[in-house]
Motif scaffolding. Structure first.
Motif, PDB file in Angstrom:
ATOM      1  N   GLU A   7      -9.581  -9.428  11.807  1.00 37.38           N
ATOM      2  CA  GLU A   7      -8.288  -9.843  12.356  1.00 37.38           C
ATOM      3  C   GLU A   7      -7.886  -8.900  13.473  1.00 37.38           C
ATOM      4  OE1 GLU A   7      -4.897  -7.543   9.715  1.00 37.38           O
ATOM      5  OE2 GLU A   7      -5.517  -9.529   9.032  1.00 37.38           O
ATOM      6  N   ASP A   8      -7.032  -9.389  14.349  1.00 31.48           N
ATOM      7  CA  ASP A   8      -6.453  -8.557  15.402  1.00 31.48           C
ATOM      8  C   ASP A   8      -5.122  -8.015  14.901  1.00 31.48           C
ATOM      9  OD1 ASP A   8      -8.471  -8.923  17.372  1.00 31.48           O
ATOM     10  OD2 ASP A   8      -7.705 -10.938  17.743  1.00 31.48           O
ATOM     11  N   TYR A   9      -5.012  -6.682  14.889  1.00 37.45           N
ATOM     12  CA  TYR A   9      -3.806  -6.023  14.376  1.00 37.45           C
ATOM     13  C   TYR A   9      -3.042  -5.386  15.522  1.00 37.45           C
ATOM     14  CZ  TYR A   9      -1.057  -2.205  12.366  1.00 37.45           C
ATOM     15  OH  TYR A   9      -0.048  -1.321  12.049  1.00 37.45           O
ATOM     16  N   GLU A  10      -1.731  -5.588  15.531  1.00 38.19           N
ATOM     17  CA  GLU A  10      -0.868  -4.911  16.502  1.00 38.19           C
ATOM     18  C   GLU A  10       0.253  -4.205  15.760  1.00 38.19           C
ATOM     19  OE1 GLU A  10       1.824  -5.700  20.529  1.00 38.19           O
ATOM     20  OE2 GLU A  10       0.523  -7.284  19.730  1.00 38.19           O
ATOM     21  N   HIS A  11       0.357  -2.905  15.977  1.00 40.09           N
ATOM     22  CA  HIS A  11       1.411  -2.105  15.369  1.00 40.09           C
ATOM     23  C   HIS A  11       2.734  -2.378  16.086  1.00 40.09           C
ATOM     24  CE1 HIS A  11       3.524   1.691  14.214  1.00 40.09           C
ATOM     25  NE2 HIS A  11       2.844   1.503  13.091  1.00 40.09           N
ATOM     26  N   THR A  12       3.815  -2.022  15.434  1.00 40.53           N
ATOM     27  CA  THR A  12       5.128  -2.260  16.022  1.00 40.53           C
ATOM     28  C   THR A  12       5.343  -1.495  17.324  1.00 40.53           C
ATOM     29  OG1 THR A  12       6.043  -0.516  14.606  1.00 40.53           O
ATOM     30  CG2 THR A  12       6.221  -2.795  13.814  1.00 40.53           C
ATOM     31  N   ARG A  15       0.448  -0.536  19.803  1.00 41.86           N
ATOM     32  CA  ARG A  15      -0.973  -0.234  19.639  1.00 41.86           C
ATOM     33  C   ARG A  15      -1.681  -1.413  18.973  1.00 41.86           C
ATOM     34  NH1 ARG A  15      -1.140   4.956  16.107  1.00 41.86           N
ATOM     35  NH2 ARG A  15       0.728   3.988  15.249  1.00 41.86           N
ATOM     36  N   ALA A  16      -2.899  -1.696  19.431  1.00 40.84           N
ATOM     37  CA  ALA A  16      -3.610  -2.854  18.891  1.00 40.84           C
ATOM     38  C   ALA A  16      -5.090  -2.540  18.731  1.00 40.84           C
ATOM     39  CB  ALA A  16      -3.427  -4.062  19.810  1.00 40.84           C
ATOM     40  N   THR A  83      -5.813   2.196  12.938  1.00 39.71           N
ATOM     41  CA  THR A  83      -6.354   1.693  11.676  1.00 39.71           C
ATOM     42  C   THR A  83      -5.689   2.368  10.488  1.00 39.71           C
ATOM     43  OG1 THR A  83      -8.469   1.341  12.804  1.00 39.71           O
ATOM     44  CG2 THR A  83      -8.480   1.257  10.403  1.00 39.71           C
ATOM     45  N   LEU A  84      -5.424   3.658  10.608  1.00 45.27           N
ATOM     46  CA  LEU A  84      -4.711   4.371   9.545  1.00 45.27           C
ATOM     47  C   LEU A  84      -3.312   3.795   9.360  1.00 45.27           C
ATOM     48  CD1 LEU A  84      -5.807   8.014  10.392  1.00 45.27           C
ATOM     49  CD2 LEU A  84      -6.465   6.721   8.345  1.00 45.27           C
ATOM     50  N   ALA A  85      -2.659   3.441  10.459  1.00 46.01           N
ATOM     51  CA  ALA A  85      -1.328   2.825  10.360  1.00 46.01           C
ATOM     52  C   ALA A  85      -1.410   1.502   9.610  1.00 46.01           C
ATOM     53  CB  ALA A  85      -0.754   2.616  11.765  1.00 46.01           C
ATOM     54  N   TRP A  86      -2.468   0.745   9.849  1.00 49.00           N
ATOM     55  CA  TRP A  86      -2.692  -0.527   9.139  1.00 49.00           C
ATOM     56  C   TRP A  86      -2.825  -0.279   7.641  1.00 49.00           C
ATOM     57  CZ3 TRP A  86      -6.816  -2.471   6.247  1.00 49.00           C
ATOM     58  CH2 TRP A  86      -6.865  -3.866   6.077  1.00 49.00           C
ATOM     59  N   LEU A  87      -3.566   0.775   7.273  1.00 47.03           N
ATOM     60  CA  LEU A  87      -3.742   1.104   5.860  1.00 47.03           C
ATOM     61  C   LEU A  87      -2.426   1.551   5.228  1.00 47.03           C
ATOM     62  CD1 LEU A  87      -7.172   2.964   6.091  1.00 47.03           C
ATOM     63  CD2 LEU A  87      -6.729   0.897   4.751  1.00 47.03           C
ATOM     64  N   VAL A  88      -1.662   2.360   5.942  1.00 41.57           N
ATOM     65  CA  VAL A  88      -0.380   2.820   5.415  1.00 41.57           C
ATOM     66  C   VAL A  88       0.558   1.636   5.193  1.00 41.57           C
ATOM     67  CG1 VAL A  88       1.681   4.169   5.966  1.00 41.57           C
ATOM     68  CG2 VAL A  88      -0.578   5.152   6.359  1.00 41.57           C
ATOM     69  N   GLU A  89       0.537   0.676   6.095  1.00 43.37           N
ATOM     70  CA  GLU A  89       1.371  -0.514   5.925  1.00 43.37           C
ATOM     71  C   GLU A  89       1.008  -1.289   4.663  1.00 43.37           C
ATOM     72  OE1 GLU A  89       1.350  -3.025   9.327  1.00 43.37           O
ATOM     73  OE2 GLU A  89       2.407  -1.589  10.606  1.00 43.37           O
TER      74      GLU A  89
END
Length: 216
Positions: A7-12, A15-16, A83-89
Motif C-alpha cells: 500500500e501507499d502510505y502518507e503520514h499526516t 511524508r510518503a 515506516t516507523l511512523a506507520w508502525l507506531v500508528e
C-alpha cells in the motif's frame, strides 16, 4: 498467516512511502522494518517479511530504491522513519521496534542502527565494511562505534565482498559502542547464506533470538 500486501502510505506531515507488509495471525509482538536488498522488493524480501510475521512480528518493507541507483543514506533514513511512523500508528511502542536487512539491506540496517535509537537491529551479510557502497554512505567501520541500537551482525566467510579480516575489524569497531553488539561469522556460508543451508537456518534462529532478547 495473512498475505503480504502493498500500500501507499502518507503520514499526516506529508511524508510518503510505498510499503509491503504482513500482519501476524495472532498477538503482535512488535514491529520490524525490513530493508530490502539490491533490486527492490524481491520474492526473497517478501518471504522474509512473511517469515517474520509467522513469528509474531508485524513486518514491513519500505520501497526505498527499485531503480538500481546507488544507496543513499538520507533516503534510507527517511524511508525508515516514515515506516516507523506507520508502525507506531498501529500501536507498536518504541521499545518494540526493530530493523533488519539482508545483503545491501544489511548495510542499510547498520546505518539506521547508528543513527536511530531502536529496540534492536540485525544485519545479515552487509557490504561496505571498509569501503562505502556509494559516495552517499560512510564505511561501516567508521560508524559502528556510534551504534545507538543493539546490533547483531551475521556474516559468511565464503565469497562475497566482505572477508574475515574486514568482519573482525567491524566487530572491534562495534565493540566501542555503548549498546549491546555481537558479530557472528560462518565459515561455509556466502554473503547471501544460500551456500550452506545449515548456516542459513542457524542465522535465522540467531536473528529471531536477538529480537526476542531485546524487543520486550
Amino acid at each position: 498467516m495473512t498475505q503480504t500486501r502493498t500500500e501507499d502510505y502518507e503520514h499526516t506531515d506529508g511524508r510518503a512511502v510505498r510499503l509491503s507488509f504482513t500482519e501476524p495471525e495472532g498477538v503482535v509482538r512488535g514491529g520490524l522494518v525490513v530493508l530490502h536488498e539490491a533490486g527492490g522488493i524481491t520474492d526473497a524480501v517478501r518471504l522474509l517479511v512473511a517469515g517474520l510475521a509467522g513469528e509474531g512480528w508485524l513486518a514491513v518493507a519500505p520501497h526505498i530504491d527499485e531503480d538500481g541507483n546507488p544507496l543513499n543514506g538520507a533516503d534510507v533514513l527517511a524511508a525508515t522513519d516514515t515506516t516507523l511512523a506507520w508502525l507506531v500508528e498501529r500501536g507498536i511502542s518504541g521499545d518494540l521496534l526493530g530493523v533488519v536487512g539482508f545483503d545491501l539491506g544489511a548495510t542499510a540496517a547498520l546505518v539506521v542502527a547508528a543513527n536511530r535509537t531502536l529496540g534492536a537491529a540485525v544485519s545479515v551479510g552487509g557490504r561496505g565494511i571498509d569501503k562505502p557502497v556509494s559516495d552517499e554512505l560512510p564505511a561501516l567501520v567508521d560508524i559502528a562505534g556510534s551504534l545507538t541500537s543493539p546490533w547483531l551482525g551475521i556474516y559468511g566467510d565464503s565469497g562475497g565482498e566482505s572477508d574475515a579480516a574486514q568482519v573482525e575489524r567491524l566487530r572491534d569497531a562495534a565493540a566501542e559502542a555503548k549498546v549491546a553488539t555481537n558479530v557472528v561469522r560462518y565459515a561455509g556460508a556466502n554473503h547471501r547464506f544460500d551456500a550452506d543451508p545449515a548456516a542459513a537456518a542457524e542465522a535465522w534462529q540467531r536473528t529471531l533470538s536477538w529480537f526476542d532478547a531485546h524487543l520486550r
